[in-house]
Design a protein around this motif. Structure first.
Motif, PDB file in Angstrom:
ATOM      1  N   GLY A 122      -4.564 -18.789  -5.749  1.00 49.01           N
ATOM      2  CA  GLY A 122      -5.973 -18.448  -5.550  1.00 49.01           C
ATOM      3  C   GLY A 122      -6.826 -18.991  -6.685  1.00 49.01           C
ATOM      4  N   ASP A 123      -6.255 -18.974  -7.896  1.00 48.14           N
ATOM      5  CA  ASP A 123      -6.978 -19.511  -9.045  1.00 48.14           C
ATOM      6  C   ASP A 123      -7.187 -21.011  -8.906  1.00 48.14           C
ATOM      7  OD1 ASP A 123      -7.283 -17.133 -10.286  1.00 48.14           O
ATOM      8  OD2 ASP A 123      -6.121 -17.644 -12.075  1.00 48.14           O
ATOM      9  N   PHE A 148       3.302 -18.017  -9.269  1.00 42.59           N
ATOM     10  CA  PHE A 148       2.801 -18.863  -8.181  1.00 42.59           C
ATOM     11  C   PHE A 148       1.751 -18.080  -7.378  1.00 42.59           C
ATOM     12  CE2 PHE A 148       5.017 -22.914  -7.181  1.00 42.59           C
ATOM     13  CZ  PHE A 148       5.913 -22.949  -8.237  1.00 42.59           C
ATOM     14  N   HIS A 149       2.064 -16.809  -7.125  1.00 47.13           N
ATOM     15  CA  HIS A 149       1.134 -16.016  -6.325  1.00 47.13           C
ATOM     16  C   HIS A 149      -0.220 -15.923  -7.015  1.00 47.13           C
ATOM     17  CE1 HIS A 149       0.858 -13.790  -2.645  1.00 47.13           C
ATOM     18  NE2 HIS A 149       2.172 -13.704  -2.538  1.00 47.13           N
ATOM     19  N   HIS A 201      -3.981 -15.050  -2.520  1.00 44.24           N
ATOM     20  CA  HIS A 201      -2.876 -14.133  -2.211  1.00 44.24           C
ATOM     21  C   HIS A 201      -2.752 -13.943  -0.694  1.00 44.24           C
ATOM     22  CE1 HIS A 201      -2.058 -12.968  -6.321  1.00 44.24           C
ATOM     23  NE2 HIS A 201      -3.237 -12.415  -6.514  1.00 44.24           N
ATOM     24  N   ILE A 202      -3.896 -13.737  -0.057  1.00 49.64           N
ATOM     25  CA  ILE A 202      -3.878 -13.452   1.388  1.00 49.64           C
ATOM     26  C   ILE A 202      -3.302 -14.649   2.155  1.00 49.64           C
ATOM     27  CG2 ILE A 202      -5.335 -12.998   3.411  1.00 49.64           C
ATOM     28  CD1 ILE A 202      -5.311 -10.585   1.533  1.00 49.64           C
ATOM     29  N   TYR A 203      -3.748 -15.859   1.810  1.00 53.02           N
ATOM     30  CA  TYR A 203      -3.219 -17.032   2.526  1.00 53.02           C
ATOM     31  C   TYR A 203      -1.753 -17.276   2.194  1.00 53.02           C
ATOM     32  CZ  TYR A 203      -7.411 -18.245   5.031  1.00 53.02           C
ATOM     33  OH  TYR A 203      -8.458 -18.217   5.921  1.00 53.02           O
ATOM     34  N   ARG A 260       9.615 -12.677   1.597  1.00 50.23           N
ATOM     35  CA  ARG A 260       8.177 -12.920   1.809  1.00 50.23           C
ATOM     36  C   ARG A 260       7.426 -12.565   0.532  1.00 50.23           C
ATOM     37  NH1 ARG A 260       7.622 -11.301   8.230  1.00 50.23           N
ATOM     38  NH2 ARG A 260       9.233 -12.802   8.845  1.00 50.23           N
ATOM     39  N   GLN A 261       7.597 -13.422  -0.425  1.00 47.06           N
ATOM     40  CA  GLN A 261       6.984 -13.294  -1.738  1.00 47.06           C
ATOM     41  C   GLN A 261       6.679 -14.694  -2.243  1.00 47.06           C
ATOM     42  OE1 GLN A 261       9.199 -10.954  -4.443  1.00 47.06           O
ATOM     43  NE2 GLN A 261       9.793  -9.488  -2.884  1.00 47.06           N
ATOM     44  N   GLY A 262       6.005 -14.748  -3.373  1.00 43.87           N
ATOM     45  CA  GLY A 262       5.738 -16.050  -3.958  1.00 43.87           C
ATOM     46  C   GLY A 262       7.016 -16.693  -4.467  1.00 43.87           C
TER      47      GLY A 262
END
Ligand code: X8Z
Ligand code: ZN
Length: 651
Positions: free
Chosen positions: A443-444, A438-439, A414-416, A431-433
């Motif tokens: 990370g997963d 996707f967001h 999420h952070i990246y 500024r969202q996924g």
């Protein structure tokens, strides 16, 4: 909009996939917008009606005489962002304080800050203007339309046409979060003493204890939190529905699904197909796990459902800890807690991402609160994009173990993502996924990559016993742990179905537990260890039900996406076996990921996926990844009765 994952309020609206009645496997996606537009037209009408009640006039087509509607829209968006963003940032800061240090003062400050931002985002003139601009969308650029859609959905979360309802909702949301985050579990022991276990402690007992009485006691303790949240949840259901209906949505669940440009039936259809696609493997895992656990606890395997307190997760959402003789936590023992996040960061930097900004480390809250301090904080991991720029933070309660190692990769995803789209190329509203899934998936994906044996070996994190274990053992634990096969009946089945029916008014107020366990029984094949009276509320023990409502399918779709992206990366970029590959240090993989992340929500998510992988959303790579396991499990389960009475896949 608080940009926090899990997402408490704001949604992305990306149109595209229409959800034909087909399996997610081998889906061919050629169609675009589909019925989403019907809903949008209804919205435009509802918005105009809602706004007309409070505004003096002007409903004629905006820009019919205006020389340049695009300039006008730009001016509107600029002004809107200038008013909204500073208030959003303040609300994000206030929410952060309230989540990391629960107090009446912080809850009150959060309410004030949210009311201030709501007054801007839900202002009747904003609703009216957006409706009129979107009525002329053919004359606008795609980027403008996408931004206006964001403004529209955000307004629908807090329409200024219903000020009292919006205010009541803000207060009720903050109260529910404070009740949840400030809750202290109490476990009365047989010797008369009492313990106040943290969530981490409960999870640890469920992961390791072989004593069924002890397991049951901790499991029941973990469900205590539901009772005090029950009334608040019912109140929130009604307020959330009232808010959503203000702008023409059938209910709150429909408003959340609108984020994907999909209707509720389409989303449920998609989730049902995901459940169906993994069902044969899940049924085998269910039988295998039940017998394995019966052996571990020294009892007979019951017919049908698995008792909930037998499983290593409070909700049975994943089943870690099955691999006998391998202590997955061993590589982390004795390591400083910083190691977990720093090692996760190293994975991202090895792919060419920049180091995390120093403020991430100073502003984040990564470790359990010291019990002696009396400070109470939210116990669930989350990632925050406070100013929609470089103020990025994570809230975790890291202990040096395997589960937090996995979670840290998820949160840094999420952070990246936040950092990748915080550039002048992406307007703040986008500024969202590409979508919320996707967001969750990014990370997963890195978590999946960081769980691959070649990488773990390379960095010395593979326990020697695990190194010696056969490949089937590795695949088996991948199917059971994290967001994978076992997770999907829970995410796409129980959570999604419960919330859909809850907001549609199909679960009576006095049957919340009955409704919950009916779905748990049906999709997961799990049964509670005893009566679950209606004074309790087991659904409300899951944080998302309270503070990230109507969105859990994000994780199910994110899981499907994760395997799709992983398959592409392994085969097309690394030219390696997806079950035995190593992204670490690969700049090409990093460039591929960044090309997706840096788009934010500027493009339609179906198009992004198709351009990245050559295919629309499909569970084929997920199913293929675990394919060898099916045969292995069938052999293991030979002669055992499989399934459970309410199994939807049972013929
Ligand atoms: O809530 C989360 C993340 C934060 S977005 C830790 N997850 C879901 C859960 O814990 O229930 C990740 C997997 C599913
Ligand atoms: Zn997440």
């Amino acid at each position: 909009m608080r940009m926090r994952y899990p997402v408490p309020t704001f949604r992305v609206d990306d149109r595209g996939w229409t959800g034909e009645e087909r399996s997610t496997v081998d889906r061919d996606e050629t169609r675009g917008v589909g019925r989403g537009l019907g809903g949008r037209r209804d919205f435009l009408k509802a918005a105009a009606v809602a706004a007309a009640g409070t505004l003096p006039g002007r409903t004629e087509a905006f820009g019919s005489r205006a020389p340049d509607i695009q300039e006008e829209v730009d001016a509107f968006l600029n002004e809107h962002v200038a008013r909204w963003l500073p208030l959003e940032t303040k609300a994000g800061q206030a929410a952060w304080e309230a989540s990391t240090d629960v107090s009446e003062a912080h809850t009150a400050a959060q309410v004030t800050a949210n009311q201030a931002v709501n007054q801007v985002v839900g202002a009747p003139e904003v609703i009216e203007k957006v409706a009129r601009f979107l009525g002329e969308k053919d004359r606008l650029t795609e980027l403008q339309v996408r931004q206006l859609e964001k403004v529209r959905l955000r307004a629908a979360e807090a329409p200024g046409t219903l000020p009292d309802v919006v205010k009541a909702r803000v207060q009720a949301e903050a109260d529910q979060s404070a009740r949840q985050d400030g809750f202290v579990y109490t476990l009365k022991k047989s010797d008369g003493s009492a313990e106040n276990p943290s969530a981490n402690r409960i999870d640890q007992v469920l992961l390791t204890s072989k004593d069924l009485e002890e397991r049951k006691a901790y499991w029941e303790t973990s469900k205590e939190i539901g009772a005090p949240l029950r009334e608040g949840l019912l109140k929130l259901r009604d307020l959330r529905n009232q808010v959503a209906r203000g702008l023409g949505f059938a209910d709150f669940f429909e408003l959340q699904v609108a984020d994907y440009g999909m209707g509720v039936d389409e989303m449920i259809g998609l989730c049902d197909r995901i459940v169906a696609d993994v069902r044969p493997l899940y049924a085998q895992l269910h039988t295998w796990a039940k017998h394995q656990l019966a052996k571990r606890y020294g009892v007979d395997a019951p017919p049908g459902a698995i008792p909930a307190h037998w499983l290593s997760n409070r909700w049975g959402q994943n089943w870690p800890g099955f691999v006998e003789g391998v202590d997955m936590d061993a590589p982390f023992k004795g390591k400083p807690p910083e190691f977990i996040t720093e090692q996760a960061e190293r994975f991202y930097t090895s792919l060419g991402f920049a180091k995390l900004p120093p403020s991430f480390w100073t502003k984040s809250d990564l470790y359990p609160a010291d019990p002696a301090s009396g400070r109470k904080k939210n116990s669930h991991a989350s990632a925050w994009h406070v100013d929609l720029d470089h103020d990025v933070r994570s809230l975790m309660s890291i202990e040096p173990d395997n589960q937090w190692f996995d979670t840290a990769h998820h949160e840094l995803g999420h952070i990246y993502y936040f950092l990748s789209y915080s550039t002048p190329k992406v307007p703040p509203l986008l500024r969202q996924g590409a979508n919320r899934a996707f967001h969750e998936g990014v990370g997963d994906l890195i978590g999946l990559a960081a769980g691959q044996r070649p990488y773990l070996k390379q960095v010395g994190l593979l326990a020697p016993e695990a190194e010696a274990a056969p490949a089937s053992t590795f695949l088996l634990s991948s199917a059971l742990e994290g967001s994978s096969i076992v997770f999907l009946p829970w995410a796409a089945g129980v959570m999604t179905r419960f919330e859909r029916d809850f907001y549609a008014g199909k679960i009576a107020d006095d049957s919340l537990n009955a409704g919950w366990w009916e779905r748990v029984g049906k999709y997961q094949g799990i049964a509670p260890p005893g009566e679950r009276p209606e004074t309790l509320c087991d659904a409300a023990t899951k944080t998302h039900i309270n503070d990230d409502p109507g969105q859990y399918y994000d994780y199910a779709i994110g899981t499907v996406l994760k395997f799709q992206l992983h398959d592409h990366i392994a085969r097309e970029i690394l030219k390696q076996d997806p079950r035995e590959c190593n992204y670490y240090g690969n700049a090409k993989v990093g460039a591929f990921l960044r090309s997706i992340l840096e788009l934010g929500a500027t493009r339609d998510w179906n198009a992004v996926l198709r351009e990245a992988t050559g295919e629309g959303l499909t569970a084929r790579p997920l199913v293929a990844y675990f394919e060898p396991l099916q045969e292995w499990l069938e052999a293991e389960n030979k002669g055992r009765a499989s399934g459970w009475p309410e199994d939807p896949g049972k013929s």
